[in-house]
Motif scaffolding. Structure first.
Motif, short mmCIF file in Angstrom:
data_model
loop_
_atom_site.label_atom_id
_atom_site.label_comp_id
_atom_site.label_asym_id
_atom_site.label_seq_id
_atom_site.Cartn_x
_atom_site.Cartn_y
_atom_site.Cartn_z
N GLU A 83 -38.62 -9.34 -40.84
CA GLU A 83 -39.39 -8.85 -40.84
C GLU A 83 -38.08 -8.69 -38.68
OE1 GLU A 83 -43.10 -10.24 -39.72
OE2 GLU A 83 -43.13 -10.62 -41.88
N PRO A 84 -38.39 -7.20 -37.95
CA PRO A 84 -37.98 -7.13 -36.87
C PRO A 84 -38.17 -8.28 -36.23
CG PRO A 84 -39.69 -5.65 -36.97
CD PRO A 84 -39.85 -6.03 -38.57
N GLY A 85 -37.90 -8.77 -34.24
CA GLY A 85 -38.18 -8.95 -33.45
C GLY A 85 -37.75 -10.28 -33.59
N PRO A 86 -37.69 -10.95 -31.81
CA PRO A 86 -37.35 -13.01 -31.79
C PRO A 86 -38.46 -13.74 -32.70
CG PRO A 86 -37.73 -11.54 -29.49
CD PRO A 86 -38.41 -10.54 -30.89
N ASP A 87 -39.52 -13.35 -32.99
CA ASP A 87 -40.17 -14.79 -33.47
C ASP A 87 -39.77 -14.78 -35.16
OD1 ASP A 87 -41.68 -14.93 -31.54
OD2 ASP A 87 -43.61 -14.07 -32.31
N ALA A 88 -39.20 -13.34 -35.64
CA ALA A 88 -39.18 -13.75 -36.91
C ALA A 88 -37.45 -14.25 -37.45
CB ALA A 88 -38.97 -12.15 -37.56
N SER A 151 -31.81 -8.93 -33.31
CA SER A 151 -33.18 -9.37 -33.44
C SER A 151 -33.74 -9.13 -32.05
CB SER A 151 -33.50 -10.08 -33.57
OG SER A 151 -32.68 -10.54 -35.02
N GLY A 152 -32.84 -8.89 -30.43
CA GLY A 152 -33.86 -9.59 -29.41
C GLY A 152 -34.04 -10.27 -28.79
N ALA A 153 -34.07 -11.20 -29.70
CA ALA A 153 -34.43 -12.36 -29.74
C ALA A 153 -33.31 -13.24 -28.33
CB ALA A 153 -33.72 -13.67 -30.54
N ARG A 199 -34.65 -22.01 -28.62
CA ARG A 199 -34.96 -20.35 -28.50
C ARG A 199 -35.65 -20.48 -26.81
NH1 ARG A 199 -40.11 -16.99 -30.73
NH2 ARG A 199 -40.41 -16.29 -29.68
N GLU A 203 -33.20 -17.23 -25.18
CA GLU A 203 -33.57 -16.33 -25.47
C GLU A 203 -33.37 -15.05 -24.17
OE1 GLU A 203 -37.81 -16.77 -26.00
OE2 GLU A 203 -38.06 -17.90 -24.33
N THR A 206 -37.58 -13.15 -18.56
CA THR A 206 -38.06 -12.56 -18.43
C THR A 206 -38.53 -12.21 -16.62
OG1 THR A 206 -39.99 -13.50 -19.24
CG2 THR A 206 -39.07 -11.92 -20.39
#
Length: 206
Positions: A83-88, A151-153, A199, A203, A206
């Motif tokens: 799956e896409p995204g940082p959590d994955a 993944s943007g992570a 992480r 990461e 922000t």
């Protein structure tokens, strides 16, 4: 560094030497390990040993590299998340770390070797060997970094070599703590919390 002559030995003889060395270092650590015991267990002469390795530190570094590379090969690469995204991505990293620890626990001699390796990090004779080993896993770390960024992570505002250095430093501290636990400790290692620390360091901000 191991001498090319060792690579020219028949595989069975190479394995006999490496097996004897692993047993010795896992049982006695680096400082108390005896090359004479390794030589006797491997069934070779003292002259032969120095024909293949410069000294005890050279032999120890080679055994560690062989065993750690085998462990990484057994665990396999960090897979691309389904799956896409940082959590994955970070869930995938945590699963990889947990699998590596599980395999390490299943091989007590290699776990003992890893404890010795981390504990001997201040030994001048082994510092170059540690840098060489880190260099061999650098391509693997770079692939994980690229995967994390895609993944943007993982943050992109700092150089890759700095992020890898941070990851190596934190990973060494975590591994040292984990491997200092009693071998019969039945409490599961807090891999989620440890990966969470990593992480937060890597990461995007922000």
């Amino acid at each position: 560094m191991v001498r090319p002559r060792f690579a020219r030995l028949p595989p069975a003889q190479q394995q006999a030497i490496l097996r004897a060395a692993l047993d010795e270092f896992a049982t006695h650590g680096f400082h108390d390990a005896s090359l004479n015991r390794v030589i006797d267990a491997a069934g070779i002469s003292k002259g032969s040993m120095y024909y293949y390795f410069d000294d005890k530190a050279d032999l120890f570094a080679h055994v560690a590299r062989v065993e750690f590379e085998r462990l990484l090969a057994d665990v396999g690469p960090v897979a691309r998340p389904s799956e896409p995204g940082p959590d994955a991505f970070w869930s995938t990293v945590e699963r990889f770390y947990r699998d590596a620890l599980t395999r390490l626990a299943a091989h007590p001699r290699v776990a003992s070797l890893a404890r010795t390796w981390l504990g001997a990090s201040e030994n001048p004779a082994l510092q170059r060997a540690q840098l060489e080993l880190e260099a061999t896993v650098m391509p693997w770390l770079e692939r994980v970094l690229v995967l994390g960024r895609s993944s943007g992570a993982v943050r992109t505002d700092l150089p890759s070599d700095l992020l890898i250095a941070v990851a190596i430093g934190m990973g060494r501290a975590m591994d040292t703590w984990l491997l200092s636990r009693p071998p019969d400790d039945t409490v599961p290692p807090p891999t989620g919390a440890l990966v969470g620390m990593l992480r937060r360091a890597l990461e995007p901000q922000t």
